[in-house]
Design an enzyme around this catalytic site. Structure first.
Site, PDB file in Angstrom:
ATOM      1  N   ASP A  22       0.857  -1.222   0.090  1.00 13.68           N
ATOM      2  CA  ASP A  22       0.107  -0.013   0.219  1.00 13.68           C
ATOM      3  C   ASP A  22       0.939   1.494  -0.067  1.00 13.68           C
ATOM      4  O   ASP A  22       2.170   1.321   0.499  1.00 13.68           O
ATOM      5  CB  ASP A  22      -1.050  -0.015   1.368  1.00 13.68           C
ATOM      6  CG  ASP A  22      -2.023   0.754   1.063  1.00 13.68           C
ATOM      7  OD1 ASP A  22      -2.470   1.367  -0.090  1.00 13.68           O
ATOM      8  OD2 ASP A  22      -2.723   1.074   2.007  1.00 13.68           O
ATOM      9  N   GLY A  23       0.253   2.366  -0.677  1.00 17.66           N
ATOM     10  CA  GLY A  23       1.113   3.463  -0.449  1.00 17.66           C
ATOM     11  C   GLY A  23       1.570   4.032  -1.893  1.00 17.66           C
ATOM     12  O   GLY A  23       2.168   5.145  -1.940  1.00 17.66           O
ATOM     13  N   GLY A  42       0.110   5.279  -4.187  1.00 17.37           N
ATOM     14  CA  GLY A  42      -0.584   6.707  -4.863  1.00 17.37           C
ATOM     15  C   GLY A  42       0.120   7.695  -4.135  1.00 17.37           C
ATOM     16  O   GLY A  42       0.501   8.825  -4.610  1.00 17.37           O
ATOM     17  N   ARG A  82      -0.731   9.064 -10.225  1.00 15.96           N
ATOM     18  CA  ARG A  82      -0.834   7.692  -9.306  1.00 15.96           C
ATOM     19  C   ARG A  82      -0.014   6.643 -10.276  1.00 15.96           C
ATOM     20  O   ARG A  82       0.711   5.748  -9.293  1.00 15.96           O
ATOM     21  CB  ARG A  82      -1.961   7.363  -9.025  1.00 15.96           C
ATOM     22  CG  ARG A  82      -2.672   8.364  -8.195  1.00 15.96           C
ATOM     23  CD  ARG A  82      -4.240   7.692  -7.914  1.00 15.96           C
ATOM     24  NE  ARG A  82      -4.230   6.486  -7.313  1.00 15.96           N
ATOM     25  CZ  ARG A  82      -4.188   6.300  -5.989  1.00 15.96           C
ATOM     26  NH1 ARG A  82      -3.980   7.254  -5.310  1.00 15.96           N
ATOM     27  NH2 ARG A  82      -4.291   4.854  -5.669  1.00 15.96           N
ATOM     28  N   HIS A 103       2.601   3.209  -9.114  1.00 15.05           N
ATOM     29  CA  HIS A 103       2.223   1.708  -9.344  1.00 15.05           C
ATOM     30  C   HIS A 103       3.737   1.317 -10.074  1.00 15.05           C
ATOM     31  O   HIS A 103       3.893   0.067  -9.610  1.00 15.05           O
ATOM     32  CB  HIS A 103       0.909   1.374  -9.909  1.00 15.05           C
ATOM     33  CG  HIS A 103      -0.263   1.856  -9.163  1.00 15.05           C
ATOM     34  ND1 HIS A 103      -0.290   1.652  -8.049  1.00 15.05           N
ATOM     35  CD2 HIS A 103      -1.247   2.849  -9.832  1.00 15.05           C
ATOM     36  CE1 HIS A 103      -1.518   1.955  -7.530  1.00 15.05           C
ATOM     37  NE2 HIS A 103      -2.159   2.744  -8.661  1.00 15.05           N
ATOM     38  N   GLU A 132     -12.040  -5.531  -4.745  1.00 15.61           N
ATOM     39  CA  GLU A 132     -12.439  -4.202  -4.559  1.00 15.61           C
ATOM     40  C   GLU A 132     -11.914  -3.059  -5.313  1.00 15.61           C
ATOM     41  O   GLU A 132     -12.345  -1.997  -5.690  1.00 15.61           O
ATOM     42  CB  GLU A 132     -12.605  -3.691  -3.003  1.00 15.61           C
ATOM     43  CG  GLU A 132     -13.716  -4.678  -1.956  1.00 15.61           C
ATOM     44  CD  GLU A 132     -13.163  -6.008  -1.851  1.00 15.61           C
ATOM     45  OE1 GLU A 132     -11.831  -6.120  -1.699  1.00 15.61           O
ATOM     46  OE2 GLU A 132     -13.842  -6.855  -1.657  1.00 15.61           O
ATOM     47  N   ASN A 133     -10.631  -3.515  -5.634  1.00 18.39           N
ATOM     48  CA  ASN A 133      -9.949  -2.580  -6.484  1.00 18.39           C
ATOM     49  C   ASN A 133     -10.491  -2.124  -7.913  1.00 18.39           C
ATOM     50  O   ASN A 133     -10.101  -1.149  -8.467  1.00 18.39           O
ATOM     51  CB  ASN A 133      -8.683  -2.997  -6.919  1.00 18.39           C
ATOM     52  CG  ASN A 133      -7.657  -2.830  -5.721  1.00 18.39           C
ATOM     53  OD1 ASN A 133      -6.411  -3.495  -5.223  1.00 18.39           O
ATOM     54  ND2 ASN A 133      -7.938  -1.790  -4.750  1.00 18.39           N
ATOM     55  N   ARG A 150      -4.980  -1.750   9.368  1.00 17.27           N
ATOM     56  CA  ARG A 150      -6.085  -2.674   9.005  1.00 17.27           C
ATOM     57  C   ARG A 150      -5.912  -3.882   8.084  1.00 17.27           C
ATOM     58  O   ARG A 150      -4.563  -3.687   7.252  1.00 17.27           O
ATOM     59  CB  ARG A 150      -7.449  -1.981   8.545  1.00 17.27           C
ATOM     60  CG  ARG A 150      -7.170  -0.950   7.195  1.00 17.27           C
ATOM     61  CD  ARG A 150      -8.423  -0.217   6.838  1.00 17.27           C
ATOM     62  NE  ARG A 150      -8.052   0.481   5.596  1.00 17.27           N
ATOM     63  CZ  ARG A 150      -7.914   1.759   5.850  1.00 17.27           C
ATOM     64  NH1 ARG A 150      -7.784   2.348   6.801  1.00 17.27           N
ATOM     65  NH2 ARG A 150      -7.204   2.428   4.829  1.00 17.27           N
TER      66      ARG A 150
HETATM   67  C1  IPE Z   1      -1.146   0.136  -4.097  1.00 13.63           C
HETATM   68  O1  IPE Z   1      -1.019   1.234  -3.363  1.00 13.63           O
HETATM   69  C2  IPE Z   1      -2.158  -0.563  -4.149  1.00 13.63           C
HETATM   70  C3  IPE Z   1      -2.503  -1.441  -5.187  1.00 13.63           C
HETATM   71  C4  IPE Z   1      -1.790  -2.019  -5.961  1.00 13.63           C
HETATM   72  C5  IPE Z   1      -3.706  -1.586  -5.718  1.00 13.63           C
HETATM   73  P1  IPE Z   1      -2.559   2.412  -3.232  1.00 13.63           P
HETATM   74  O2  IPE Z   1      -2.744   2.488  -4.847  1.00 13.63           O
HETATM   75  O3  IPE Z   1      -3.621   1.966  -2.542  1.00 13.63           O
HETATM   76  O4  IPE Z   1      -1.679   3.799  -2.800  1.00 13.63           O
HETATM   77  P2  IPE Z   1      -2.298   4.912  -1.798  1.00 13.63           P
HETATM   78  O5  IPE Z   1      -3.105   4.334  -0.788  1.00 13.63           O
HETATM   79  O6  IPE Z   1      -3.410   5.553  -2.769  1.00 13.63           O
HETATM   80  O7  IPE Z   1      -1.112   5.625  -1.354  1.00 13.63           O
HETATM   81 MG    MG Z   2      -4.059   2.502  -0.678  1.00 16.77          MG
END
Ligand code: IPE
Ligand code: MG
Length: 228
Positions: A2-3, A5, A15, A19, A49-50, A176
């Site tokens: 996560d993170g 974005g 964003r 990735h 859910e993505n 979480r």
């Molecule tokens: C990566 O981080 C999650 C996935 C690979 C789908 P996010 O895309 O959820 O990043 P944030 O939470 O917006 O920072």
């Molecule tokens: Mg995220």
């Protein structure tokens, strides 16, 4: 993982750039896990859910998954990595399904590390699919109702044959589980790191493992020293 974005946002980038850097972190982590002797590494790549994200972002995530498998599969195979995919397979496009199946079948006999890719995965969905499989066997007479226990459920989950995770690491400071391996996480240790996924690397993994090593796991019992 996560993170991505937030990593991009902090740099004024779209964003999707987060990735892309996230894929680099995946490469480094898979390699480091093998070097550290980790037998099973599960990556939560894309949740059920993505799909709710904007179309362009979903398309980019799917594109990156395809590129990762196309570019890295031969190397993973050479390094003795066995790939397993968990998550719902229905409704996936034929090209993605084909790549996931190719990755699994090419590497099925490898023994160094198992890389479990959670793709189109949601734990509640997984449990519901397991219950449907068991129900079908009950109605055909293959399984008796009394035989449905925790072990039976285990054997009908996508993770059948894969041990429960000892350690679950979540990056980006979120605290979480977000529908990840709910059943299998019953006795997992959790490490939450502030680091954003694109910054995750060999050192971050080593740090999480050191934290894990300091935990006392009792599985509902008492510590060994307390018992003696
Ligand atoms: C990566 O981080 C999650 C996935 C690979 C789908 P996010 O895309 O959820 O990043 P944030 O939470 O917006 O920072
Ligand atoms: Mg995220």
């Amino acid at each position: 993982m996560d993170g991505n974005g937030r990593w991009a946002k902090a740099r004024g980038l779209p964003r999707t750039m987060g990735h892309r850097r996230g894929v680099e972190a995946v490469r480094e982590t898979v390699r480091a896990a093998g070097d550290f002797g980790i037998e099973y590494l599960t990556l939560f790549a894309f949740s059920s859910e993505n799909w709710r994200r904007p179309r362009e972002e979903v398309d980019e995530l799917l594109r990156l998954l395809k590129i990762f498998i196309r570019r890295d599969l031969a190397d993973l195979h050479k390094e003795g990595v066995r790939v397993r995919v968990i998550g719902a397979r229905d409704n996936l496009s034929p090209d993605i399904l084909g790549l996931l199946e190719e990755a699994e079948s090419l590497t099925r006999n490898n023994q160094r590390t198992t890389l479990v890719i959670a793709f189109n995965y949601g734990a509640r969905d997984e449990v519901a699919r397991a219950v449907r499989r068991i129900a079908a066997k009950i109605s055909s007479g293959e399984v008796a109702i009394d035989a449905v226990d925790a072990e039976c459920l285990d054997a009908h989950l996508d993770t059948a044959g894969i041990p429960d995770p000892d350690l679950i690491i979540r990056t980006s400071g979120e605290l979480r589980l977000s529908n990840f391996l709910l059943w299998q996480a019953a006795y997992s240790e959790f490490v939450f790191l502030p680091c954003l996924w694109p910054d995750f690397d060999r050192d971050a993994l080593a740090q999480a493992l050191a934290e894990y090593a300091s935990r006392s796991r009792r599985y509902g019992g008492i510590a060994r020293e307390a018992a003696s």
